[in-house]
Design an enzyme around this catalytic site. Structure first.
Site, mmCIF file in Angstrom:
data_model
loop_
_atom_site.group_PDB
_atom_site.id
_atom_site.type_symbol
_atom_site.label_atom_id
_atom_site.label_comp_id
_atom_site.label_asym_id
_atom_site.label_seq_id
_atom_site.Cartn_x
_atom_site.Cartn_y
_atom_site.Cartn_z
ATOM 1 N N SER A 10 0.854 -1.187 0.000
ATOM 2 C CA SER A 10 0.000 0.000 0.000
ATOM 3 C C SER A 10 0.886 1.232 0.000
ATOM 4 C CB SER A 10 -0.903 0.025 1.234
ATOM 5 O OG SER A 10 -1.433 1.332 1.372
ATOM 6 N N HIS A 35 -0.909 -1.449 -4.417
ATOM 7 C CA HIS A 35 -2.206 -1.180 -3.792
ATOM 8 C C HIS A 35 -2.342 0.328 -3.557
ATOM 9 C CE1 HIS A 35 -5.747 -2.384 -1.400
ATOM 10 N NE2 HIS A 35 -5.391 -1.449 -0.532
ATOM 11 N N ASP A 37 -4.690 3.208 -2.071
ATOM 12 C CA ASP A 37 -5.801 3.480 -1.156
ATOM 13 C C ASP A 37 -6.379 4.855 -1.448
ATOM 14 O OD1 ASP A 37 -6.043 1.188 0.604
ATOM 15 O OD2 ASP A 37 -4.014 1.683 1.255
ATOM 16 N N MET A 39 -9.099 7.587 -0.579
ATOM 17 C CA MET A 39 -9.971 8.002 0.528
ATOM 18 C C MET A 39 -10.504 9.400 0.272
ATOM 19 S SD MET A 39 -7.735 6.649 3.753
ATOM 20 C CE MET A 39 -6.956 5.019 3.738
ATOM 21 N N HIS A 68 -8.143 0.513 -4.305
ATOM 22 C CA HIS A 68 -9.109 0.282 -3.233
ATOM 23 C C HIS A 68 -9.846 1.595 -2.994
ATOM 24 C CE1 HIS A 68 -9.541 -0.663 1.391
ATOM 25 N NE2 HIS A 68 -10.706 -0.480 0.787
ATOM 26 N N MET A 70 -12.258 3.916 -1.290
ATOM 27 C CA MET A 70 -12.998 4.225 -0.053
ATOM 28 C C MET A 70 -13.640 5.592 -0.256
ATOM 29 S SD MET A 70 -10.035 2.803 2.500
ATOM 30 C CE MET A 70 -8.787 2.829 1.204
ATOM 31 N N MET A 139 -11.061 -6.608 5.068
ATOM 32 C CA MET A 139 -10.353 -5.637 5.904
ATOM 33 C C MET A 139 -10.075 -6.260 7.272
ATOM 34 S SD MET A 139 -9.978 -3.045 3.944
ATOM 35 C CE MET A 139 -9.099 -2.096 5.196
ATOM 36 N N ASP A 177 -6.245 -6.937 4.105
ATOM 37 C CA ASP A 177 -5.715 -5.563 4.141
ATOM 38 C C ASP A 177 -5.848 -4.978 5.540
ATOM 39 O OD1 ASP A 177 -4.942 -2.966 3.573
ATOM 40 O OD2 ASP A 177 -6.651 -2.516 2.269
HETATM 41 C C1 DX5 Z 1 -6.633 1.166 5.332
HETATM 42 C C2 DX5 Z 1 -6.008 0.809 4.010
HETATM 43 C C3 DX5 Z 1 -4.849 -0.143 4.088
HETATM 44 C C4 DX5 Z 1 -3.706 0.338 4.907
HETATM 45 C C5 DX5 Z 1 -2.648 -0.715 5.055
HETATM 46 O O1 DX5 Z 1 -7.750 1.940 5.114
HETATM 47 O O2 DX5 Z 1 -6.968 0.200 3.172
HETATM 48 O O3 DX5 Z 1 -4.424 -0.493 2.779
HETATM 49 O O4 DX5 Z 1 -3.142 1.498 4.391
HETATM 50 O O5 DX5 Z 1 -1.633 -0.182 5.834
HETATM 51 P P1 DX5 Z 1 -0.925 -1.033 6.981
HETATM 52 O O6 DX5 Z 1 -0.327 -2.238 6.323
HETATM 53 O O7 DX5 Z 1 0.089 -0.082 7.525
HETATM 54 O O8 DX5 Z 1 -1.987 -1.422 7.978
HETATM 55 ZN ZN ZN Z 2 -6.413 -0.724 1.204
#
Ligand code: DX5
Ligand code: ZN
Length: 222
Positions: A10, A35, A37, A39, A68, A70, A139, A177
């Protein structure tokens, strides 16, 4: 013994001032997917990466982009992230009213379709859409931030999801994840996961450590 999982770093945990170099470095270090993320400060309490950033990163690696989302509502963003270079688009069922339509749209755009289940989201969400799913992302933290601790009850949920996918004859990837480290990666794979997302555990120590960090997650020596 299970084969090594796909490792999906990520980039949330990477150096945002050097994103292009960071994705090239994880590719050289043995990562399988990148990956991303996404948001929106609404569906989750954080704001991260827009489609223009994904587009700018695309020339820096040949690895698949595993995006991913969100974001709510999610449907208006599918096309932009696909056009920016996303290969996998994963959505939370809570991020739109018509999951079946959303998954169909992702495939229509030529991407792999993923469904993401929060720790509090039941597996039964998959029942009516399993034929439209190329990836299930479980998750193991509540989404919004990197660096959180793995929720142990996720292991049992991985086992139950593996059983559900096998019973349905689904070839979908089963990805985990949140809080994944070299200490719990083996348990995730033993429970049935074939892809692991890891932010902190990949990027800790800087580029000189990435190959060893990824090898540790795969359960092999660097
Ligand atoms: C959380 C994300 C994850 C996260 C993983 O919302 O979807 O991908 O960043 O990070 P670590 O491995 O540090 O938990
Ligand atoms: Zn993620």
């Amino acid at each position: 013994m299970a084969s090594p999982p796909l490792i999906c770093p990520s980039i949330l945990a990477s150096d945002f001032a050097k994103l292009g170099e960071e994705v090239a470095a994880i590719e050289a270090a043995g990562a399988d997917w990148v990956h991303v993320d996404v948001m929106d400060g609404h569906f989750v309490p954080n704001i991260t990466i827009g489609p223009d950033v994904v587009k700018a990163l695309r020339p820096h690696t040949t690895l698949p982009f595993d995006v991913h989302l969100m974001v709510a509502p999610v449907d208006p963003w599918l096309e932009a992230y696909r056009a920016a270079g996303a290969d996998v688009l994963s959505v939370h069922p809570e991020s739109g009213p018509h999951l079946h339509r959303t998954l169909g749209r992702i495939r229509q755009l030529g991407a792999k379709a993923g469904v993401v289940l929060n720790p509090g989201t039941p597996l039964s969400v998959l029942d009516e859409v399993i034929d439209l799913v190329d990836l299930v992302l479980l998750m193991s933290v509540n989404p919004g931030f990197g660096g959180q601790s793995f929720i142990d009850s996720a292991l049992r949920k991985i086992e139950r999801t593996r059983a559900l996918l096998d019973a349905a004859g689904s070839k979908a990837h089963l990805q985990v994840d949140g809080g994944v480290t070299a200490l719990n990666a083996g348990a995730c794979v033993a429970a049935g996961a074939d892809a692991l997302v890891a932010g902190t555990a990949v990027f800790k120590g800087g580029p000189a450590c990435y190959a060893a960090n990824i090898a540790g997650l795969k359960g092999v020596a660097a």
